[in-house]
Write an enzyme that holds these catalytic residues in place. Structure first.
Site, PDB file in Angstrom:
ATOM      1  N   TYR A   4       0.829  -1.207   0.000  1.00  0.00           N
ATOM      2  CA  TYR A   4       0.000   0.000   0.000  1.00  0.00           C
ATOM      3  C   TYR A   4       0.864   1.258   0.000  1.00  0.00           C
ATOM      4  O   TYR A   4       1.816   1.385   0.769  1.00  0.00           O
ATOM      5  CB  TYR A   4      -0.877  -0.019   1.245  1.00  0.00           C
ATOM      6  CG  TYR A   4      -2.004   0.979   1.282  1.00  0.00           C
ATOM      7  CD1 TYR A   4      -3.191   0.737   0.600  1.00  0.00           C
ATOM      8  CD2 TYR A   4      -1.906   2.133   2.040  1.00  0.00           C
ATOM      9  CE1 TYR A   4      -4.252   1.624   0.664  1.00  0.00           C
ATOM     10  CE2 TYR A   4      -2.962   3.037   2.115  1.00  0.00           C
ATOM     11  CZ  TYR A   4      -4.137   2.779   1.422  1.00  0.00           C
ATOM     12  OH  TYR A   4      -5.184   3.665   1.495  1.00  0.00           O
ATOM     13  N   SER A  26       1.671  -7.639   1.784  1.00  0.00           N
ATOM     14  CA  SER A  26       0.709  -6.701   2.335  1.00  0.00           C
ATOM     15  C   SER A  26      -0.403  -6.440   1.318  1.00  0.00           C
ATOM     16  O   SER A  26      -1.123  -7.364   0.945  1.00  0.00           O
ATOM     17  CB  SER A  26       1.422  -5.419   2.773  1.00  0.00           C
ATOM     18  OG  SER A  26       0.591  -4.625   3.577  1.00  0.00           O
ATOM     19  N   GLN A  27      -0.550  -5.218   0.812  1.00  0.00           N
ATOM     20  CA  GLN A  27      -1.519  -5.003  -0.262  1.00  0.00           C
ATOM     21  C   GLN A  27      -1.230  -5.935  -1.430  1.00  0.00           C
ATOM     22  O   GLN A  27      -2.150  -6.503  -2.033  1.00  0.00           O
ATOM     23  CB  GLN A  27      -1.487  -3.557  -0.742  1.00  0.00           C
ATOM     24  CG  GLN A  27      -2.384  -3.285  -1.943  1.00  0.00           C
ATOM     25  CD  GLN A  27      -2.204  -1.883  -2.505  1.00  0.00           C
ATOM     26  OE1 GLN A  27      -3.070  -1.042  -2.336  1.00  0.00           O
ATOM     27  NE2 GLN A  27      -1.080  -1.618  -3.143  1.00  0.00           N
ATOM     28  N   ASP A  65       1.997  -8.906  13.910  1.00  0.00           N
ATOM     29  CA  ASP A  65       1.635  -7.918  12.890  1.00  0.00           C
ATOM     30  C   ASP A  65       0.425  -7.111  13.362  1.00  0.00           C
ATOM     31  O   ASP A  65      -0.657  -7.655  13.576  1.00  0.00           O
ATOM     32  CB  ASP A  65       1.302  -8.648  11.587  1.00  0.00           C
ATOM     33  CG  ASP A  65       1.206  -7.720  10.382  1.00  0.00           C
ATOM     34  OD1 ASP A  65       0.967  -6.510  10.573  1.00  0.00           O
ATOM     35  OD2 ASP A  65       1.370  -8.212   9.251  1.00  0.00           O
ATOM     36  N   HIS A  75       5.083  -6.678  10.738  1.00  0.00           N
ATOM     37  CA  HIS A  75       4.599  -6.574   9.360  1.00  0.00           C
ATOM     38  C   HIS A  75       5.803  -6.599   8.425  1.00  0.00           C
ATOM     39  O   HIS A  75       6.270  -5.561   7.945  1.00  0.00           O
ATOM     40  CB  HIS A  75       3.781  -5.286   9.179  1.00  0.00           C
ATOM     41  CG  HIS A  75       3.003  -5.256   7.907  1.00  0.00           C
ATOM     42  ND1 HIS A  75       2.032  -6.168   7.602  1.00  0.00           N
ATOM     43  CD2 HIS A  75       3.057  -4.404   6.839  1.00  0.00           C
ATOM     44  CE1 HIS A  75       1.504  -5.902   6.429  1.00  0.00           C
ATOM     45  NE2 HIS A  75       2.121  -4.840   5.935  1.00  0.00           N
TER      46      HIS A  75
END
Length: 316
Positions: free
Chosen positions: A91, A181-182, A267, A296
């Site tokens: 992101y 992630s994204q 996370d 994360h």
């Protein structure tokens, strides 16, 4: 930092119900037919990187329903039919660049990355929302699933994989997708929305189990949604209906390829329970690698595992 989430054994059993609208599958079937059918108008621009045995290109192609998207492509210099890997990014970041891609390309793999529209890369977001949204992209177009930001991004991600699959030097039967992630959420979404991938490698995936994520997550993009709903509390049900179409939890019944997920138990951006929620609904061949004390991040050990999985699958 200790976990904010459930105990591990509880997460292993955590399987929240799906909350799909009646037109969920028709919504995505219609969107994907349009996305795959729209001409790519792809352009590969040679990029001067002295990587022995490899060719590098800047990539441009049309985004779903408008705009021009950017990315990078690295391929073996020699002739042949090669497997392919498509990378999606985190992101507000940008797609991996040539030096990030040559590790796999040097193994005889064609590698493509994509910049998500409007984020910190070179891709255009040509869609204008009729009303405003909270800072970021999580609430852009949230009033209507047909105009929601991630409808376009999911379609763009499928189109990027189509670009890779249609290259004459690429073996369309040996394709993998990955991202963190994204990018991990996009890998899950593409696994569900395209029949192209044979291997999906989502790392610490975002865009999972929205209902829990927005209730417990203190950091990262998820809090954009409650911040928006503080300003528009009357839009809660409408917003959750829109998000239901883009929650990877609801997309899991459509996943048929082998899926290997990285999950980190400390996370606080993509909580591990939200990832378990998705994983526990996947019925295809699957594997989860759990890292109890990572936040994360993607551990080196998992990067090596992914490298080995790709080599094994593509050499079979």
């Amino acid at each position: 930092m200790p976990s904010i989430d459930m105990p591990l054994e509880q997460m292993r059993q955590y399987k929240p119900s799906l909350y799909r609208e009646a037109d969920f599958d028709s919504f995505w079937d219609t969107t994907m037919t349009a996305a795959v059918g729209q001409p790519l108008n792809a352009e590969l621009i040679p990029y001067d990187l002295p990587a022995r045995g490899l060719e590098c290109f800047a990539v441009r192609f049309d985004g779903f329903e408008g705009g021009r998207l950017a990315g990078w492509y690295v391929r073996p210099e020699k002739q042949g039919k090669f497997p392919g890997v498509c990378f999606y990014h985190g992101y507000s970041m940008r797609g991996p660049r040539p030096l990030d891609l040559i590790q796999l390309a040097s193994q005889g793999i064609c590698v493509l990355s994509m910049d998500c529209r409007g984020q910190n890369g070179q891709s255009q977001d040509a869609v204008a929302s009729t009303e405003g949204n909270h800072l970021g992209w999580m609430t852009k177009g949230i009033r209507d699933p047909h105009h929601y930001y991630y409808r376009y991004v999911y379609a763009d991600a499928v189109r990027a994989l189509e670009l890779l699959a249609r290259r004459e030097e690429v073996d369309g039967q040996r394709l993998a997708i990955t991202g963190g992630s994204q990018g991990g959420g996009l890998a899950l979404a593409v696994s569900a929305l395209s029949d192209r991938p044979v291997l999906s490698l989502p790392d610490i995936p975002f865009l999972c189990d929205y209902r829990r994520a927005i209730a417990i997550t203190p950091n990262g993009p998820y809090p954009e949604i409650p911040s928006f709903l503080k300003a528009f509390p009357h839009l809660y049900e409408q917003s959750m209906r829109t998000l239901s179409y883009f929650d990877c939890l609801n997309l899991t019944p459509r996943i048929t390829c082998k899926t290997v997920i990285c999950n980190c138990l400390w996370d606080d951006i993509c909580p591990p329970s939200t990832i378990f929620a998705v994983y526990n609904h996947i019925t295809a061949e699957k594997q989860m690698e759990i890292y109890p004390f990572h936040k994360h991040e993607v551990p080196y050990e998992h990067l090596e595992l992914k490298f080995r999985l790709l080599r094994e699958m593509f050499e079979a």
